[in-house]
Design an enzyme around this catalytic site. Structure first.
Site, PDB file in Angstrom:
ATOM      1  CG  ASP A 396     -48.486 -33.726 -17.003  1.00 42.66           C
ATOM      2  OD1 ASP A 396     -48.641 -33.975 -15.790  1.00 42.66           O
ATOM      3  OD2 ASP A 396     -49.363 -33.915 -17.869  1.00 42.66           O
ATOM      4  CD  GLU A 425     -47.129 -37.274 -14.026  1.00 42.36           C
ATOM      5  OE1 GLU A 425     -48.114 -37.539 -13.331  1.00 42.36           O
ATOM      6  OE2 GLU A 425     -47.215 -37.000 -15.243  1.00 42.36           O
TER       7      GLU A 425
END
Lengths: 687, 687
Positions: A396, A425
């Site tokens: 993330d 990401e």
């Protein structure tokens, strides 16, 4: 032309004049590919990828060259592959090689004067002109030397045989048996080798896979009569696995499965106030029940997680978990390691903010107060989950953490566990996105979701399939819990087909977040994400009922994944070619894999034609560069439409009609008779 | 935000986990410029050049950065120059620096978190919003620390002074005195330095100069009544030097001055049979009177050569000689060192050929039989001429010799003689031409002569002034004894003006071969060179008579060279900008140098407008990007036409009329009132 002694690039023979260090060899070899920009990290590839090895090689004067790529596999086998000029007069040499072993490959370019070819070129002209005939043949014989190889010795004798006509002697120089003998006993000089290069070859799943994302707490969640929810668990979520597998997905990605903080917990639709029953965002990690090495108690214990992983594996699914390096205020680190956060002058810990906006449910990590301690702890956590059976981490927001941290973490983890894959990401400016991939991330999210017009997609496809493919492997997610684009919000069912077909065919990796197959398209007003976002609440989807109703996109996704499984050309990224249509919204691209590189030995060629305007019925002509498919300009050939099963005869210029309200996409497989291209020996070089 | 300790890029603190080698620092710094492709050799510059130093620098999250280029001069002075973002959101930083010392510069990029700027950005927003006021000021004060610098200590006190309004406290944080103090006492963190780079700075003449080429044997040559010729000599040729100098040229280039072979000597117009009085091509080097270290006896002895050099120097001309590494069959090397040539099977030495064509007057050198011996001999010859006073060598056909030979030769020579300049006469494919420049050639011939249309010239100018300027410095010859283009053959006098004006203004180096000013334009039929080429015969030009007749282009060339001398913008290559016209044959480009870099302190800006169709009178409008000249869009300004002296008022869009039959070119100097751009301190960085 005499036989030169092989001269290495090191001018050691020049001492004492050679104090000046040489940066170039006798035959210049430059601009090697695959390589990362600046050659800062090794290029990255994956099992089965066909990689174009290239170099600019040239020399003084008119002598011809032999250029080869020399590759040493991780297990130590060295092979040499002849290279060819990509075009006359370019000085650019190329050879496609399929990588067949995981690990670190070493390779370099080897160049030499091709003295025999140079002589042959001269001899053809001079013998034809009757110029210096005996000298020419004597030179040729001298080049061949006193070889014991039969074809070479016989040719040498023939060249010197004055009883024969000049034409007959020259013909012997062109004998294929001689050429075959010279392939292993070359007449060459000035051998020069480039510096050694490294190529990291990952397992195939690092770059090839169909991903599906669901929230385990939603799968099997139940709502009581009073409106309160009972969370789904790893056990109930496991029941959904056969359905996901049946759609043909390979990887199941779970948002964070750790305890969720209570302090400043977010409520529905990202509201700052949560009710007592609101489950909170899984990305607000950590609470009384633990942090990044703990499971959310409502999902179950480690036995349940293990059961879930086992069920996934039984269904052919690999589970990816989230690595989100941030904490809720209730995370154990906050009290145990306040030095891993930023402390404010009043002793409080700084929450995330983008002033004047505050994100009080999240404490960002400070990577600079105790980098050694923090690195050790993150490594421990990653090792913890690897020990539990996880080998894919979706990371993330890696761009909000230091790049050198990721370089180190992925380097160390992959040294111990070569199969572990990290997906970045990151949605930010190009230098950071590219450098994350360069520094080690095996896969990366991309700007695909915001590339919707024909022109945008053409530029995007050109970029991802070009030199960036030396290290950047995009995973084309069509949606995420954070991304519901306007194209999907307002494009109707056609938009969902279009985006899925584009993602599934353009890139070896693509992904879908649950609900896509239900055309969930209503956004929270003013945002680009779903209303009643699953990040903040439970979402119950009755998959069985929906399947019965026939209103799901699941069969379409299933078909796309089946096409992917059956067509090895779709497991490649660099083989994408753009073609043309007369319509501003009809995008045409191809994927082609030479028969030398397919399991069947037959070329695999797909033509993908997409009406990217989901509100229209369009008729136009498409124009193909048939050489991109191993065909000749003007060829006719059969095609099979893989979504509908239709069969047509196509050529260079073809009529298409794409009705967005029924089928906005053609995926055409060319019915190759026999591979039209020359067939290099599959995966084999000259030893 | 706390004060971070400075963290170097070496993760030494991670031991024992840090086995993995780091390739990136805490703050990523990438893609430095100036750099050669592959960073294989150092970039090259020259005294007075303004070089854009650039790097891509970025970090995680939203913190602001300080980026500087740190330069250490050859004499050891280190200066730091702040860099700026070239555009918001680009992550690309730049700083123009003028190189003021010849030799090897070391430089690197230094990046740091700009903690004070980051705090100020946050403080502005939060104080305005009344958010965390005391915490914000406390953080700011903590950043400033317990400095003894007055402005810093006073600001710190003000930030903490609760008697003041928040607005007043914030205003103190914006005080220019504080900014000045922080410039030398920065509040920064995470200091990261790029790897060290090298930049080779040559003397100015390596890249800036007007060249003139003549054959000394023609200057003062006399024809007897029987038609036979008496060669010009260094003494007679010296009489031409004032005329060349008066035209404003800086370098006089002489074709080879060595003995010329008799065997297979070429006759007039490259015929293979020479008459007894034909002088032969100076490039067929070597005979009974010696080789590359001898003078042609008809030109005179070394005393005469020395006299010639002295006269040249007295006229402000530097003499360049030719280094043509090839031999006539009569060259002493042929008997003394047959190993330096290629022997054929019959024991004869291979002449030059491109089958079926033969060039029997030339023996190419074989660089691979005895590389050490040959290198030593060539070095001896170059040193020989250096000792005679030569420091510019125009190298004939370097692309037919090994690249690593030139890398070595130029490297060794420049180590001993930093002022020696080599000009590469290579016309071949781009990789070789670029690599010759990369490996050491200070100057290069280019494809300029064959770039004649507006589009061709725009592409060519874009190429030479772009990244290739990091190492490739073109010398734009308008003609040579080998090159008389169709444009000149058929373009009439206008063509000669056009090409001279283009060459003299586009590049810091340009060149003219004698006869150009006489519009000599008749080619040998079917060739691209002059009829009765001076390479093979004497050519008598009566300069005095021609000057009197008023039919010479010499006054035009003189004016061009004067403009060059008076406008420092023309001594730069990278400062070329392209502009627009509505006419396909009206080319518009600019040269601009900021006042920070000119001797006068005033910006120097030229607008060059060229009608590249020599057969036409054209009227059109030209459109300028005024920001390229330090002006604002919409500005009005005065211009002086430097060829005619006319003065006009110009703006963004301007009418021009260019009559090829009178004046096909405008060279306009902008009458700058006061330098409009910001004035960085000339040549000074922060120590």
């Amino acid at each position: 032309m005499p036989t030169h002694d092989a001269v290495r690039s090191e001018p050691a023979f020049l001492s004492p004049l050679a104090a000046f260090p040489a940066a170039i060899g006798r035959i210049p070899i430059r601009d090697l590919a695959p390589q990362q920009p600046e050659n800062r990290w090794p290029a990255a590839s994956y099992l089965g990828e066909v990689v174009p090895f290239e170099a600019t090689v040239f020399r003084e004067g008119h002598g011809l060259l032999r250029v080869e790529v020399v590759m040493t596999s991780p297990s130590g086998t060295t092979s040499r592959y002849p290279m060819r000029l990509v075009g006359s007069g370019t000085d650019r040499w190329r050879r496609d090689v399929q990588l067949t072993e995981q690990g670190a490959w070493r390779w370099h370019i080897r160049a030499a004067g091709d003295d025999w070819a140079s002589w042959l070129h001269t001899a053809d002209i001079k013998i034809e002109a009757g110029q210096d005939v005996e000298l020419v043949f004597a030179s040729g014989a001298a080049l061949l030397g006193h070889s014991k190889v039969k074809a070479i010795a016989e040719t040498r004798a023939a060249l010197l045989d004055v009883q024969l006509t000049a034409a007959a002697r020259l013909a012997r120089a062109h004998d294929p048996r001689l050429a075959a003998a010279l392939a292993t006993h070359p007449v060459e000089s000035l051998v020069t080798e480039s510096p050694r290069q490294l190529l990291r070859v990952e397992r195939a799943r690092a770059a090839v896979g169909s991903w599906y994302e669901f929230f385990p707490r939603s799968e099997g969640a139940k709502q009581a009569k009073d409106g309160s929810w009972i969370s789904g668990t790893f056990r109930t979520a496991a029941r959904r696995l056969p359905g996901v597998a049946a759609m043909g997905f390979d990887v199941l990605y779970l948002p964070p499965i750790h305890p969720i903080g209570q302090t400043f917990r977010k409520g529905p639709n990202n509201s700052t106030v949560a009710g007592p029953d609101d489950p909170g965002s899984p990305w607000a990690i950590g609470g009384a029940d633990g942090g990044h090495d703990a499971l959310h108690p409502e999902l179950g214990g480690f036995a349940d997680f293990s059961y879930f992983l086992g069920q996934a594996a039984a269904n052919g699914l690999e589970v990816a978990i989230d690595l989100a390096l941030q904490c809720s205020p209730d995370h154990p680190w906050v009290t145990e390691h306040p030095e891993w956060f930023t402390q404010r002058p009043d002793g409080s810990i700084a929450y995330a903010e983008n002033p004047p906006k505050k994100y009080q449910d999240i404490y960002p990590i400070n990577f600079d107060n105790d980098p050694a301690g923090l690195r050790a702890e993150v490594l421990r956590i990653v090792e913890f989950w690897i020990a539990k059976g996880i080998s894919i981490f979706r990371v993330d927001n890696p761009h909000t953490k230091p790049l050198d941290f990721w370089e180190w973490l992925i380097g160390v983890v992959n040294e111990r566990h070569p199969d572990v894959v990290f997906l970045a990401e990151a949605f930010t400016r190009p230098p950071m996105m590219q450098s994350l991939a360069g520094a080690g991330f095996q896969q990366s999210y991309s700007y695909f979701t915001w590339r919707n017009t024909k022109l945008e997609l053409e530029e995007f496809f050109t970029e991802i399939s070009g030199r960036s493919a030396d290290y950047f492997h995009p995973n084309l997610f069509v949606n995420t819990p954070d991304i519901l684009t306007e194209f999907l919000q307002f494009g109707g069912p056609a938009a969902y087909k279009i985006r899925a077909a584009l993602a599934a065919t353009a890139s070896p990796s693509w992904g879908v977040y649950a609900g896509y197959e239900l055309f969930e398209h209503v956004a929270r007003p003013g945002s680009e994400e779903n209303i009643d976002n699953e990040k903040y609440e439970f979402k119950k989807r009755d998959w069985a009922a929906i399947a019965k109703s026939g209103t799901s996109l699941a069969p379409y996704l299933t078909r796309l994944n089946r096409i992917r499984a059956e067509h090895p050309a779709l497991a490649q990224l660099r083989n994408l070619s753009l073609h043309w249509s007369d319509d501003d919204s009809i995008l045409v691209f191809g994927k082609h894999l030479d028969g030398a590189f397919t399991p069947s030995g037959m070329a695999d060629s797909l033509i993908i034609v997409v009406n990217v305007d989901p509100h229209s019925v369009r008729e136009t002509r498409v124009h193909l560069d048939l050489t991109a498919f191993g065909l000749e300009p003007g060829d006719s050939y059969g095609v099979t439409e893989l979504l509908t099963g239709a069969e047509w005869t196509w050529g260079e210029h073809n009529y298409v009609r794409l009705d967005a309200f029924t089928e906005p996409v053609h995926i055409l497989a060319i019915q190759h008779p026999i591979p039209a291209t020359t067939r290099p020996v599959r995966n084999k070089g000259v030893r």
